[in-house]
Design a protein around this motif. Structure first.
Motif, PDB file in Angstrom:
ATOM      1  N   HIS A  75       0.457  -0.949  -0.080  1.00  0.00           N
ATOM      2  CA  HIS A  75      -0.249  -0.250   0.154  1.00  0.00           C
ATOM      3  C   HIS A  75       0.812   0.794  -0.033  1.00  0.00           C
ATOM      4  CE1 HIS A  75      -3.057  -3.144   1.972  1.00  0.00           C
ATOM      5  NE2 HIS A  75      -3.507  -2.534   1.238  1.00  0.00           N
ATOM      6  N   ARG A  76       2.218   1.036   0.143  1.00  0.00           N
ATOM      7  CA  ARG A  76       2.942   2.349   1.311  1.00  0.00           C
ATOM      8  C   ARG A  76       4.083   2.013   1.043  1.00  0.00           C
ATOM      9  NH1 ARG A  76       3.311   4.988   4.993  1.00  0.00           N
ATOM     10  NH2 ARG A  76       1.955   3.635   6.153  1.00  0.00           N
ATOM     11  N   GLY A  77       4.594   2.710   1.115  1.00  0.00           N
ATOM     12  CA  GLY A  77       6.521   2.380   0.656  1.00  0.00           C
ATOM     13  C   GLY A  77       7.852   3.377   1.238  1.00  0.00           C
ATOM     14  N   TYR A  78       8.360   3.129   1.119  1.00  0.00           N
ATOM     15  CA  TYR A  78       9.676   3.665   1.689  1.00  0.00           C
ATOM     16  C   TYR A  78      11.089   3.325   1.082  1.00  0.00           C
ATOM     17  CZ  TYR A  78       6.287   5.219   5.743  1.00  0.00           C
ATOM     18  OH  TYR A  78       5.989   5.977   6.832  1.00  0.00           O
ATOM     19  N   VAL A  79      11.749   3.959   1.018  1.00  0.00           N
ATOM     20  CA  VAL A  79      13.357   4.320   0.219  1.00  0.00           C
ATOM     21  C   VAL A  79      13.602   4.280   1.345  1.00  0.00           C
ATOM     22  CG1 VAL A  79      14.487   4.522  -2.267  1.00  0.00           C
ATOM     23  CG2 VAL A  79      11.799   4.652  -1.950  1.00  0.00           C
TER      24      VAL A  79
ATOM     25  N   LEU B 278       6.019   3.433  -7.150  1.00  0.00           N
ATOM     26  CA  LEU B 278       6.176   2.285  -9.102  1.00  0.00           C
ATOM     27  C   LEU B 278       6.755   3.529  -9.957  1.00  0.00           C
ATOM     28  CD1 LEU B 278       6.569  -0.416  -9.611  1.00  0.00           C
ATOM     29  CD2 LEU B 278       4.308  -1.039  -9.531  1.00  0.00           C
ATOM     30  N   ALA B 279       5.779   5.023 -10.328  1.00  0.00           N
ATOM     31  CA  ALA B 279       5.571   5.358 -11.245  1.00  0.00           C
ATOM     32  C   ALA B 279       6.651   6.422 -11.048  1.00  0.00           C
ATOM     33  CB  ALA B 279       4.203   6.149 -11.591  1.00  0.00           C
ATOM     34  N   ASN B 280       7.513   7.118 -10.117  1.00  0.00           N
ATOM     35  CA  ASN B 280       8.706   7.569  -9.530  1.00  0.00           C
ATOM     36  C   ASN B 280       9.929   7.216 -10.292  1.00  0.00           C
ATOM     37  OD1 ASN B 280      10.540   9.177  -8.182  1.00  0.00           O
ATOM     38  ND2 ASN B 280       8.896   9.780  -7.192  1.00  0.00           N
ATOM     39  N   PRO B 281      10.123   8.944 -11.369  1.00  0.00           N
ATOM     40  CA  PRO B 281      11.258   8.501 -12.561  1.00  0.00           C
ATOM     41  C   PRO B 281      12.334   7.833 -11.532  1.00  0.00           C
ATOM     42  CG  PRO B 281      10.399  10.560 -12.984  1.00  0.00           C
ATOM     43  CD  PRO B 281       9.698  10.373 -12.042  1.00  0.00           C
ATOM     44  N   ALA B 282      12.477   8.683  -9.665  1.00  0.00           N
ATOM     45  CA  ALA B 282      14.247   8.861  -9.761  1.00  0.00           C
ATOM     46  C   ALA B 282      13.610   7.236  -9.458  1.00  0.00           C
ATOM     47  CB  ALA B 282      14.020   9.097  -8.345  1.00  0.00           C
ATOM     48  N   VAL B 283      12.924   6.184  -8.638  1.00  0.00           N
ATOM     49  CA  VAL B 283      12.760   4.804  -8.104  1.00  0.00           C
ATOM     50  C   VAL B 283      13.020   4.681  -8.859  1.00  0.00           C
ATOM     51  CG1 VAL B 283      11.670   3.243  -7.278  1.00  0.00           C
ATOM     52  CG2 VAL B 283      10.853   5.903  -6.218  1.00  0.00           C
ATOM     53  N   ARG B 284      12.438   4.378 -10.106  1.00  0.00           N
ATOM     54  CA  ARG B 284      12.669   3.584 -11.753  1.00  0.00           C
ATOM     55  C   ARG B 284      13.858   3.456 -12.271  1.00  0.00           C
ATOM     56  NH1 ARG B 284       7.885   2.088 -13.448  1.00  0.00           N
ATOM     57  NH2 ARG B 284       8.411   1.151 -15.206  1.00  0.00           N
ATOM     58  N   ALA B 285      14.658   5.065 -11.971  1.00  0.00           N
ATOM     59  CA  ALA B 285      15.543   4.880 -12.121  1.00  0.00           C
ATOM     60  C   ALA B 285      16.834   4.378 -11.327  1.00  0.00           C
ATOM     61  CB  ALA B 285      16.146   6.260 -12.247  1.00  0.00           C
ATOM     62  N   ALA B 286      16.704   4.591 -10.025  1.00  0.00           N
ATOM     63  CA  ALA B 286      17.626   3.297  -9.531  1.00  0.00           C
ATOM     64  C   ALA B 286      17.280   2.166  -8.633  1.00  0.00           C
ATOM     65  CB  ALA B 286      17.290   4.763  -8.320  1.00  0.00           C
ATOM     66  N   TYR B 287      16.133   1.637  -8.614  1.00  0.00           N
ATOM     67  CA  TYR B 287      15.389   0.686  -8.459  1.00  0.00           C
ATOM     68  C   TYR B 287      14.990  -0.098  -9.558  1.00  0.00           C
ATOM     69  CZ  TYR B 287      16.949   2.681  -4.101  1.00  0.00           C
ATOM     70  OH  TYR B 287      17.291   3.569  -3.310  1.00  0.00           O
ATOM     71  N   LEU B 288      14.347  -0.022 -10.022  1.00  0.00           N
ATOM     72  CA  LEU B 288      14.172  -0.773 -11.545  1.00  0.00           C
ATOM     73  C   LEU B 288      14.788  -0.861 -12.916  1.00  0.00           C
ATOM     74  CD1 LEU B 288      10.291   0.732 -10.891  1.00  0.00           C
ATOM     75  CD2 LEU B 288      11.220  -1.327 -10.054  1.00  0.00           C
ATOM     76  N   GLU B 289      15.836   0.136 -12.724  1.00  0.00           N
ATOM     77  CA  GLU B 289      16.981   0.374 -14.157  1.00  0.00           C
ATOM     78  C   GLU B 289      17.607  -0.370 -13.573  1.00  0.00           C
ATOM     79  OE1 GLU B 289      14.792   3.581 -16.120  1.00  0.00           O
ATOM     80  OE2 GLU B 289      13.574   2.312 -16.171  1.00  0.00           O
ATOM     81  N   GLY B 290      18.368   0.134 -12.350  1.00  0.00           N
ATOM     82  CA  GLY B 290      19.773  -0.319 -11.877  1.00  0.00           C
ATOM     83  C   GLY B 290      20.556   1.022 -11.776  1.00  0.00           C
ATOM     84  N   ASP B 291      19.720   1.962 -11.405  1.00  0.00           N
ATOM     85  CA  ASP B 291      21.499   3.125 -11.235  1.00  0.00           C
ATOM     86  C   ASP B 291      20.581   3.904  -9.719  1.00  0.00           C
ATOM     87  OD1 ASP B 291      21.817   6.038 -13.037  1.00  0.00           O
ATOM     88  OD2 ASP B 291      22.843   5.183 -11.014  1.00  0.00           O
ATOM     89  N   THR B 292      21.264   3.799  -8.849  1.00  0.00           N
ATOM     90  CA  THR B 292      21.380   4.330  -7.743  1.00  0.00           C
ATOM     91  C   THR B 292      21.427   5.636  -7.577  1.00  0.00           C
ATOM     92  OG1 THR B 292      23.415   3.445  -6.591  1.00  0.00           O
ATOM     93  CG2 THR B 292      20.988   2.433  -5.971  1.00  0.00           C
ATOM     94  N   ALA B 293      22.718   6.177  -8.179  1.00  0.00           N
ATOM     95  CA  ALA B 293      23.014   7.937  -8.382  1.00  0.00           C
ATOM     96  C   ALA B 293      21.248   8.296  -8.923  1.00  0.00           C
ATOM     97  CB  ALA B 293      23.288   8.206  -9.251  1.00  0.00           C
ATOM     98  N   GLN B 294      20.825   8.248  -9.154  1.00  0.00           N
ATOM     99  CA  GLN B 294      19.516   8.508  -9.485  1.00  0.00           C
ATOM    100  C   GLN B 294      18.611   9.903  -8.356  1.00  0.00           C
ATOM    101  OE1 GLN B 294      18.256   9.750 -12.486  1.00  0.00           O
ATOM    102  NE2 GLN B 294      20.572   9.342 -13.939  1.00  0.00           N
ATOM    103  N   LEU B 295      18.359   8.479  -7.106  1.00  0.00           N
ATOM    104  CA  LEU B 295      17.807   9.145  -6.300  1.00  0.00           C
ATOM    105  C   LEU B 295      18.499  10.585  -5.329  1.00  0.00           C
ATOM    106  CD1 LEU B 295      16.398   6.578  -4.648  1.00  0.00           C
ATOM    107  CD2 LEU B 295      15.415   8.314  -4.998  1.00  0.00           C
ATOM    108  N   ASP B 296      19.659  10.773  -5.466  1.00  0.00           N
ATOM    109  CA  ASP B 296      20.279  12.107  -4.857  1.00  0.00           C
ATOM    110  C   ASP B 296      19.716  12.651  -5.907  1.00  0.00           C
ATOM    111  OD1 ASP B 296      22.008  10.513  -3.181  1.00  0.00           O
ATOM    112  OD2 ASP B 296      24.016   9.902  -4.423  1.00  0.00           O
TER     113      ASP B 296
END
Ligand code: ATP
Length: 241
Positions: free
Chosen positions: A201-205, A221-239
């Motif tokens: 229902h909810r999540g924290y990163v 799930l729809a958040n571009p930063a989450v997608r880039a960091a955790y769904l496409e494998g680049d953690t730098a984007q979340l910074d």
């Protein structure tokens, strides 16, 4: 049901968690996602006092449990399925299930019937040594063992780790079913952000020991930063988020 406020935790001089706040309401699935070493297991373990919070508080069902000894927290209605499952390899499936019981609660046969209904494979394998089960079956056994104590809050630490895709799907569908059918409140710690955010229902990163983002499962799930960091494998984007 569970409120973590401003929690910091250290291993000697290493700070593993910094000012982490999260809450899990009754009837929710809440997921905590993050990369290797982000502090997910530390958060889960700090509920049981290892490591002890250096500041902040942990409240379960209105009671402050931050400073309680681990064995006292262990007697609360919180069940944990640790990373790596930690089932008793040399014991049978049935013996493992019985180890999870809290003796004073309900009848053995009712408890077993409930688990075998939910996980039919465990009935088929009941006399088999747990160490001979596949990874996915062992994970189901670990979850079933935790449920034998009739917890009000279930903590799952990376239940999909190392499993074949077919078992990953099965484990997440079990998580969803536990919540929808039995109203189980679940804190799900996962690296598998894709599956975790779909059932939560909810999540924290969590990133480098701090909460970087929070939101509903679909929003994250729809958040571009989450997608880039955790769904496409680049953690730098979340910074940059
Ligand atoms: P993983 O997905 O790999 O399990 P995680 O998000 O659960 O990672 P933690 O295991 O909580 O991360 O680790 C957080 C940080 O604390 C890491 O930097 C890790 O090296 C460190 N750490 C974890 N356990 C200990 C320990 N017992 N002693 C010292 N440092 C530790």
């Amino acid at each position: 049901m569970l409120e973590i406020n401003g929690l910091s935790a250290h291993y000697r001089s290493v700070r593993a968690l910094r000012d982490v706040s999260l809450n899990v309401n009754k009837g929710e699935i809440v997921t905590l996602i993050g990369a290797n070493g982000a502090g997910k297991s530390t958060l889960m373990n700090s509920i049981f006092g290892v490591p002890r919070a250096s500041s902040g508080s942990i409240v379960f069902e209105g009671a402050d449990i931050t400073r309680l000894p681990s064995h006292v927290v262990g007697k609360l209605d919180i069940a944990v399925v640790p990373e790596g499952r930690r089932i008793f390899q040399r014991m049978t499936v049935l013996e493992n299930l019985l180890m999870g019981r809290t003796p004073e609660k309900r009848s053995i046969s009712d408890d077993l019937e409930r688990m075998y209904e939910m996980f039919p494979i465990l009935l088929t394998r009941s006399t088999q040594r747990a160490g001979t089960l596949s990874g996915g079956e062992q994970q189901m056994l670990a979850i079933a063992r935790a449920l034998m104590s009739h917890p009000r809050l279930l903590l799952l630490d990376e239940p999909s780790l190392g499993l074949a895709p077919i078992f990953i799907r099965k484990i997440f569908s079990v998580v969803k079913e536990l919540n929808e059918r039995f109203g189980m409140t679940i804190l799900l710690v996962e690296q598998n952000a894709h599956h975790a955010l779909r059932v939560a229902h909810r999540g924290y990163v969590l990133q480098h020991g701090e909460i970087a983002l929070e939101g509903s499962g679909p929003d994250l799930l729809a958040n571009p930063a989450v997608r880039a960091a955790y769904l496409e494998g680049d953690t730098a984007q979340l910074d940059a988020a």
